[in-house]
Design a protein around this motif. Structure first.
Motif, PDB file in Angstrom:
ATOM      1  N   ALA A  15       0.837  -1.205   0.000  1.00 41.68           N
ATOM      2  CA  ALA A  15       0.000   0.000   0.000  1.00 41.68           C
ATOM      3  C   ALA A  15       0.873   1.257   0.000  1.00 41.68           C
ATOM      4  O   ALA A  15       0.580   2.229  -0.689  1.00 41.68           O
ATOM      5  N   THR A  36       2.302   1.684  -3.523  1.00 37.34           N
ATOM      6  CA  THR A  36       1.268   2.123  -4.458  1.00 37.34           C
ATOM      7  C   THR A  36       0.928   3.587  -4.212  1.00 37.34           C
ATOM      8  O   THR A  36       0.754   4.361  -5.157  1.00 37.34           O
ATOM      9  N   ARG A  54       2.938   5.843  -3.143  1.00 35.60           N
ATOM     10  CA  ARG A  54       4.008   6.668  -3.693  1.00 35.60           C
ATOM     11  C   ARG A  54       3.794   6.911  -5.183  1.00 35.60           C
ATOM     12  O   ARG A  54       3.978   8.006  -5.680  1.00 35.60           O
ATOM     13  N   GLU A  55       3.402   5.844  -5.907  1.00 37.41           N
ATOM     14  CA  GLU A  55       3.303   5.998  -7.363  1.00 37.41           C
ATOM     15  C   GLU A  55       1.972   6.559  -7.817  1.00 37.41           C
ATOM     16  O   GLU A  55       1.902   7.285  -8.805  1.00 37.41           O
ATOM     17  N   SER A  56       0.896   6.184  -7.156  1.00 39.29           N
ATOM     18  CA  SER A  56      -0.408   6.671  -7.583  1.00 39.29           C
ATOM     19  C   SER A  56      -1.382   6.676  -6.415  1.00 39.29           C
ATOM     20  O   SER A  56      -1.891   5.633  -6.012  1.00 39.29           O
ATOM     21  N   ALA A 112      -4.266   7.858  -6.573  1.00 38.46           N
ATOM     22  CA  ALA A 112      -5.581   7.512  -7.120  1.00 38.46           C
ATOM     23  C   ALA A 112      -5.779   5.997  -7.081  1.00 38.46           C
ATOM     24  O   ALA A 112      -6.816   5.497  -6.641  1.00 38.46           O
ATOM     25  N   ALA A 113      -4.741   5.255  -7.525  1.00 36.03           N
ATOM     26  CA  ALA A 113      -4.836   3.790  -7.523  1.00 36.03           C
ATOM     27  C   ALA A 113      -5.037   3.288  -6.098  1.00 36.03           C
ATOM     28  O   ALA A 113      -5.892   2.432  -5.842  1.00 36.03           O
ATOM     29  N   ARG A 135      -6.279   4.839  -3.457  1.00 32.20           N
ATOM     30  CA  ARG A 135      -7.604   5.168  -2.914  1.00 32.20           C
ATOM     31  C   ARG A 135      -8.688   4.324  -3.561  1.00 32.20           C
ATOM     32  O   ARG A 135      -9.679   3.983  -2.920  1.00 32.20           O
ATOM     33  N   SER A 136      -8.490   3.969  -4.830  1.00 31.12           N
ATOM     34  CA  SER A 136      -9.529   3.207  -5.530  1.00 31.12           C
ATOM     35  C   SER A 136      -9.687   1.799  -4.981  1.00 31.12           C
ATOM     36  O   SER A 136     -10.686   1.139  -5.256  1.00 31.12           O
ATOM     37  N   VAL A 137      -8.711   1.316  -4.216  1.00 32.22           N
ATOM     38  CA  VAL A 137      -8.868  -0.010  -3.608  1.00 32.22           C
ATOM     39  C   VAL A 137      -9.057   0.105  -2.090  1.00 32.22           C
ATOM     40  O   VAL A 137      -8.924  -0.873  -1.361  1.00 32.22           O
ATOM     41  N   GLY A 138      -9.361   1.313  -1.620  1.00 35.84           N
ATOM     42  CA  GLY A 138      -9.739   1.464  -0.223  1.00 35.84           C
ATOM     43  C   GLY A 138      -8.610   1.830   0.726  1.00 35.84           C
ATOM     44  O   GLY A 138      -8.767   1.740   1.936  1.00 35.84           O
ATOM     45  N   ILE A 139      -7.459   2.242   0.185  1.00 37.25           N
ATOM     46  CA  ILE A 139      -6.348   2.642   1.054  1.00 37.25           C
ATOM     47  C   ILE A 139      -6.543   4.104   1.453  1.00 37.25           C
ATOM     48  O   ILE A 139      -6.657   4.972   0.579  1.00 37.25           O
TER      49      ILE A 139
END
Lengths: 320, 253
Positions: free
Chosen positions: A181, A184, A186-188, A190-191, A193-197
């Motif tokens: 997490a 992810t 660090r890189e995005s 948006a990505a 948050r889209s999986v609930g982080i």
């Protein structure tokens, strides 16, 4: 193979102080281990979660002052003081983390640098508590029962023990779901948050962890040398920590570890250069990072890849 | 009704990117959102997934209002999504990327995870297994341990879908997943999407490839200039005068 390597390293660790003989090298190893604890914290924050901090020296200072003052003023055993030294900066980082970690890149760098400057000013100006420029003296060594860690040799085992433990825990952390997490995020974002982080919570937590590790390093440092003053906890120290991480390699914990050891030993090795040290060190950083943005770990990886490929080629030639 | 979009409006300065948009998505269906570039399709996706707060109107999932929630909260309610410009982590392997999707199912807290304690170890193992099977379904199983860095665009899109599915969503939003894919990959993607309702996943997709949409979707909503032009079955949409002039017509000229 891996098990025998670990056994070999353990053996080296046990006999190293005896082999060295000289206390000055041993002392440097103690500082290297203390730096390593801090650089690993920065590696988690910057290398893995992607959040820069130029204020780590402030947290380092909080840890040093908290544990020192608890020991000198209230007689709290340093072994307990270290826990307070971890919690105090972690708590502060957690409080300020949410608002400031909304910022990115340069802005975050500036705000964390500002935080470090404020803390440095507090160390200087809150004279009644911190002793101002003259600092805190007479800090007792860490003791467990009647055994005091008051020699370079005993501190070598204590600090390297801490460093190994923290390196191990950090390794487990980055390999876990939480670590994925972080990367992810660090890189995005948006990505993530889209999986609930919950990225703002995650960034704040990692910031607190890195501050806590700096705090532990601060306490180890204070109880080792017995005297602290604000000049140790300046932005120079924060920048050096970041440089150490970048030189070693941002994207891996090993990079942080290598960087921390270099940060400690390079000034010693380049001692003869005297005033030219800054120039040579700066030039080394520039050359290294121009060749390989992933630092020393990046270079080692690239060499290993080349050797592997050459090996494969030879194998191919033989089979043909 | 799985998803209800009611009177959604999104204003950026003087421009309404969405206005008075209302339609529903039935549980277990495959629906599509089509329309010319700039029609407001991705904006509507962002509203549903929480990345964009609507200026007016509301969105509900299974009868509960979700508009106004932050994206991570929406994701926890079981809405998964992909992005028009794929968002993946290049530093992780394909398997790890997909395992990130299962984040919300991991238990045990950070210390439990670090020490590999019971619930953390169990949910981690389950996450790995579900990620493995999603990679299998997406046709990426062979590359599972490769870094995601060198992956071609078509496979990056499939990887994103696998990640979204690993979170076990009840509603999946796919933003132009077929674009950049070759003919065979599009065929595989259609096959993958068709199986989703049977797995309990309702699908809403944005697509430019009209043929792809017509053969896949049971319901199509058409947006134009931020407004809903028409909603209906593929046959109804094909024969809708306003749609033909505004959208399909333009393509045939």
């Amino acid at each position: 193979m891996q098990r025998s390597l670990v056994a070999l390293l353990m053996l080296a660790w046990l006999i190293l102080p005896g082999l060295l003989g000289s206390n000055s090298t041993l002392s440097l190893l103690v500082f290297a281990a203390i730096n390593l604890v801090q650089v690993i914290g920065l590696s988690l924050l910057f290398g893995f979660a992607g959040q820069i901090s130029l204020g780590q020296a402030g947290f380092y200072g909080i840890g040093a002052y908290v544990s020192s003052l608890l020991a000198t003023r209230l007689g709290v055993p340093p072994a307990l003081g270290i826990i307070a030294a971890a919690l105090a900066p972690a708590f502060l980082a957690y409080l300020i983390g949410r608002p400031i970690l909304r910022l990115r890149g340069y802005y975050l760098a500036m705000v964390t640098a500002g935080t470090g400057l404020i803390l440095h000013t507090v160390f200087v100006e809150w004279g009644g508590l911190t002793g101002g420029y003259s600092g805190v003296a007479g800090i007792p060594p860490i003791a467990v029962g009647s055994f005091a860690f008051d020699t370079p040799r005993s501190m070598f085992y204590l600090t390297t023990g801490f460093a190994i433990l923290i390196l191990f825990l950090a390794h487990r952390m980055v390999k876990s779901s939480y670590g994925r997490a972080m990367r992810t995020t660090r890189e995005s974002e948006a990505a993530a948050r889209s999986v609930g982080i919950d990225v703002s919570r995650l960034k704040t937590e990692v910031f607190a962890v890195s501050a806590g590790l700096s705090g532990i390093a601060g306490a180890l440092y204070a109880h080792y040398i017995g005297y602290i003053s604000p000049e140790t906890f300046t932005i120079d120290t924060s920048i050096n920590l970041l440089l150490a991480l970048v030189i070693g390699g941002v994207g891996s914990l090993w990079g942080g570890a290598i960087g921390a050891v270099l940060l400690t030993f390079l000034p010693e090795w380049l001692h003869q250069l005297q005033n030219a040290y800054g120039i040579v060190f700066g030039a080394l950083v520039i050359v290294l990072l121009t060749i390989e943005p992933d630092g020393i770990v990046g270079i080692v990886k690239r060499l290993a890849e080349t050797w592997r490929r050459r090996g494969n080629q030879k194998l191919d030639e033989r089979t043909v | 009704m799985k998803l209800a979009i009611e009177d959604i409006g999104v204003r950026f300065g003087g421009l309404w990117a969405n206005r008075n948009v209302s339609f529903g998505v039935q549980e277990g269906s495959i629906s599509a959102l089509i329309g010319p570039n700039g029609a407001g399709k991705t904006t509507l996706f962002n509203v549903v997934s929480g990345f964009q707060a609507p200026t007016q109107g509301k969105v509900s999932l299974d009868g509960e209002v979700i508009s106004g929630l932050r994206p991570e909260k929406v994701a926890l309610r079981g809405i998964g999504r992909t992005f028009q410009l794929p968002e993946i982590c290049h530093d992780l392997t394909l398997l790890e990327n997909v395992m990130v999707g299962a984040y919300r199912h991991i238990r045990g807290g950070i210390f439990g995870q670090m020490l590999g304690l019971g619930p953390a170890a169990k949910t981690e193992r389950e996450a790995r297994e579900s990620a493995e099977s999603e990679l299998e379904r997406a046709g990426l199983a062979k590359q599972r341990n490769q870094s995601a860095r060198a992956l071609p665009l078509g496979q990056v899109r499939l990887l994103e879908i696998a990640r979204a599915l690993a979170s076990q969503p009840s509603l999946l939003l796919l933003d132009e997943s077929a674009s950049g894919l070759n003919a065979r990959e599009v065929e595989n993607l259609a096959h993958l999407i068709r199986q989703l309702p049977a797995r309990g996943v309702t699908v809403l997709l944005i697509e430019h490839n009209v043929r792809f949409v017509m053969q896949l979707a049971e319901q199509i909503a058409v947006l134009d200039h931020g407004q809903l032009l028409s909603v209906g079955t593929p046959a109804e949409i094909r024969n809708d005068e306003s749609v033909i002039t505004a959208y399909l017509g333009r393509r045939h000229h």
